[in-house]
Design a protein around this motif. Sequence first.
Motif, PDB file in Angstrom:
ATOM      1  N   LEU A 139       0.825  -1.211   0.000  1.00  0.00           N
ATOM      2  CA  LEU A 139       0.000   0.000   0.000  1.00  0.00           C
ATOM      3  C   LEU A 139       0.861   1.264   0.000  1.00  0.00           C
ATOM      4  O   LEU A 139       0.430   2.316   0.459  1.00  0.00           O
ATOM      5  CB  LEU A 139      -0.923   0.011   1.230  1.00  0.00           C
ATOM      6  N   SER A 140       2.059   1.146  -0.543  1.00  0.00           N
ATOM      7  CA  SER A 140       2.985   2.284  -0.530  1.00  0.00           C
ATOM      8  C   SER A 140       2.487   3.458  -1.359  1.00  0.00           C
ATOM      9  O   SER A 140       2.951   4.594  -1.174  1.00  0.00           O
ATOM     10  CB  SER A 140       4.370   1.849  -1.028  1.00  0.00           C
ATOM     11  N   ALA A 217      -2.447  18.501   2.366  1.00  0.00           N
ATOM     12  CA  ALA A 217      -1.264  17.771   2.837  1.00  0.00           C
ATOM     13  C   ALA A 217      -0.799  16.726   1.829  1.00  0.00           C
ATOM     14  O   ALA A 217       0.247  16.096   2.019  1.00  0.00           O
ATOM     15  CB  ALA A 217      -1.571  17.100   4.173  1.00  0.00           C
ATOM     16  N   GLY A 218      -1.576  16.527   0.764  1.00  0.00           N
ATOM     17  CA  GLY A 218      -1.198  15.555  -0.260  1.00  0.00           C
ATOM     18  C   GLY A 218      -1.807  14.188  -0.071  1.00  0.00           C
ATOM     19  O   GLY A 218      -1.399  13.216  -0.716  1.00  0.00           O
ATOM     20  N   ALA A 219      -2.816  14.090   0.804  1.00  0.00           N
ATOM     21  CA  ALA A 219      -3.455  12.794   1.058  1.00  0.00           C
ATOM     22  C   ALA A 219      -4.632  12.571   0.120  1.00  0.00           C
ATOM     23  O   ALA A 219      -5.267  13.512  -0.350  1.00  0.00           O
ATOM     24  CB  ALA A 219      -3.925  12.727   2.507  1.00  0.00           C
ATOM     25  N   ASP A 220      -4.921  11.304  -0.116  1.00  0.00           N
ATOM     26  CA  ASP A 220      -6.091  10.912  -0.902  1.00  0.00           C
ATOM     27  C   ASP A 220      -7.202  10.364  -0.010  1.00  0.00           C
ATOM     28  O   ASP A 220      -8.334  10.186  -0.472  1.00  0.00           O
ATOM     29  CB  ASP A 220      -5.712   9.845  -1.930  1.00  0.00           C
ATOM     30  N   ALA A 221      -6.866  10.055   1.250  1.00  0.00           N
ATOM     31  CA  ALA A 221      -7.838   9.491   2.180  1.00  0.00           C
ATOM     32  C   ALA A 221      -7.467   9.885   3.603  1.00  0.00           C
ATOM     33  O   ALA A 221      -6.318  10.236   3.886  1.00  0.00           O
ATOM     34  CB  ALA A 221      -7.904   7.973   2.053  1.00  0.00           C
ATOM     35  N   ILE A 222      -8.444   9.805   4.488  1.00  0.00           N
ATOM     36  CA  ILE A 222      -8.238  10.076   5.910  1.00  0.00           C
ATOM     37  C   ILE A 222      -8.486   8.789   6.680  1.00  0.00           C
ATOM     38  O   ILE A 222      -9.438   8.056   6.403  1.00  0.00           O
ATOM     39  CB  ILE A 222      -9.193  11.179   6.409  1.00  0.00           C
ATOM     40  N   LEU A 282     -10.001   3.948  -5.081  1.00  0.00           N
ATOM     41  CA  LEU A 282      -8.721   4.492  -4.632  1.00  0.00           C
ATOM     42  C   LEU A 282      -7.785   3.375  -4.197  1.00  0.00           C
ATOM     43  O   LEU A 282      -6.595   3.375  -4.549  1.00  0.00           O
ATOM     44  CB  LEU A 282      -8.942   5.469  -3.474  1.00  0.00           C
ATOM     45  N   VAL A 283      -8.306   2.426  -3.441  1.00  0.00           N
ATOM     46  CA  VAL A 283      -7.484   1.313  -2.958  1.00  0.00           C
ATOM     47  C   VAL A 283      -6.955   0.487  -4.125  1.00  0.00           C
ATOM     48  O   VAL A 283      -5.763   0.146  -4.182  1.00  0.00           O
ATOM     49  CB  VAL A 283      -8.290   0.427  -1.988  1.00  0.00           C
ATOM     50  N   LYS A 284      -7.836   0.162  -5.073  1.00  0.00           N
ATOM     51  CA  LYS A 284      -7.419  -0.617  -6.248  1.00  0.00           C
ATOM     52  C   LYS A 284      -6.371   0.125  -7.063  1.00  0.00           C
ATOM     53  O   LYS A 284      -5.396  -0.469  -7.548  1.00  0.00           O
ATOM     54  CB  LYS A 284      -8.635  -0.942  -7.115  1.00  0.00           C
ATOM     55  N   LYS A 285      -6.554   1.428  -7.215  1.00  0.00           N
ATOM     56  CA  LYS A 285      -5.598   2.244  -7.962  1.00  0.00           C
ATOM     57  C   LYS A 285      -4.243   2.254  -7.276  1.00  0.00           C
ATOM     58  O   LYS A 285      -3.192   2.132  -7.933  1.00  0.00           O
ATOM     59  CB  LYS A 285      -6.136   3.671  -8.092  1.00  0.00           C
TER      60      LYS A 285
END
Length: 321
Positions: A139-140, A217-222, A282-285
């Motif tokens: 999950l890097s 902050a550059g995140a795609d998820a919390i 998002l996870v699959k990507k």
Amino acid sequence: MSLAYYPGCSLRHSSAEFDRSTRRVLAVLGVEYEDVPDWTCCGSTPAHMMDHLLAQALAARNLRQASEVGDELLAPCPSCYQREKNAEIEIHKSDEFRAEVNEVLDKPYTGHVVVYALPEFLIKFVGEEKIASSVKTDLSQLRVVPYYGCLLGRPSELTGECDNEQPMMMDLILQAAGVDVKWWNYKTECCGASVGMPKMEIQRRLSGKILDQALAAGADAIVVCCPLCHVNLDLKQAQINHYLGTNYEVPILYLSQVLGLALGLSADDVMLNKNVVDPEPLVKKAIAAAEAISAEEQRKAAEKAAKSAAREKAADVEAKS
């Protein structure tokens, strides 16, 4: 160690995905536990606002029930954790207060159960090395920020965190799981909590700021541990967009869901389908991106090894001639 597991009201119902994913993660990590027998509501926020003694007695009853299993209690919900931990500290500190509580209870509490939040338990009893060595899925390329909210990290003297405003346990767990953890300054800013019921505009603004800062902050998820924070940021995200005129589509994942995915559990195992803002694309990507990077690194390594072998072969031929 015999671990007593206290799901509490939210995990039993509205936050079933938090409960299931936590249980699956504990199983993968080899943590044995038993549910607290005949547990009851901890009292959450309302009880201790009304009557301190009765509120502590509500929590103490669960401590007594947990003592039938062992001396360690895991309460994944931060609100439950705060109530149980608060009761633990006050009752264990004062024999006089314990006696007052036992006057209220149907049966006395005589044990010394220690209460742990999920991140605290994982850090102390599982460890970052065990988590890192158990990772099965890369999950890097999943970029997240951990959101602790008001209750999980403070007061630090109660929670065991390093700092009231910059707690680190969730960060350390996510990093050990191989996730790309972004640094931000909104870890402990309030999401609005239960004020969203009487004053929804306050909750919309506060939660909107958290979503905005996570993206900045550059995140795609919390990533969260609190069911109420999850409700405000996930379930109510469409309402936030409507109120603020924004178009946020930020997945809100429980710590146990992310950790479970890293440990090789499936989307069904951690109930990603229950999240309102769908995290599966998002996870699959992220997983596909990590696989592509790994494949490219392997290709380059193989190419380098082939060239090295070719040079060695040429050198051998030249030496023989």
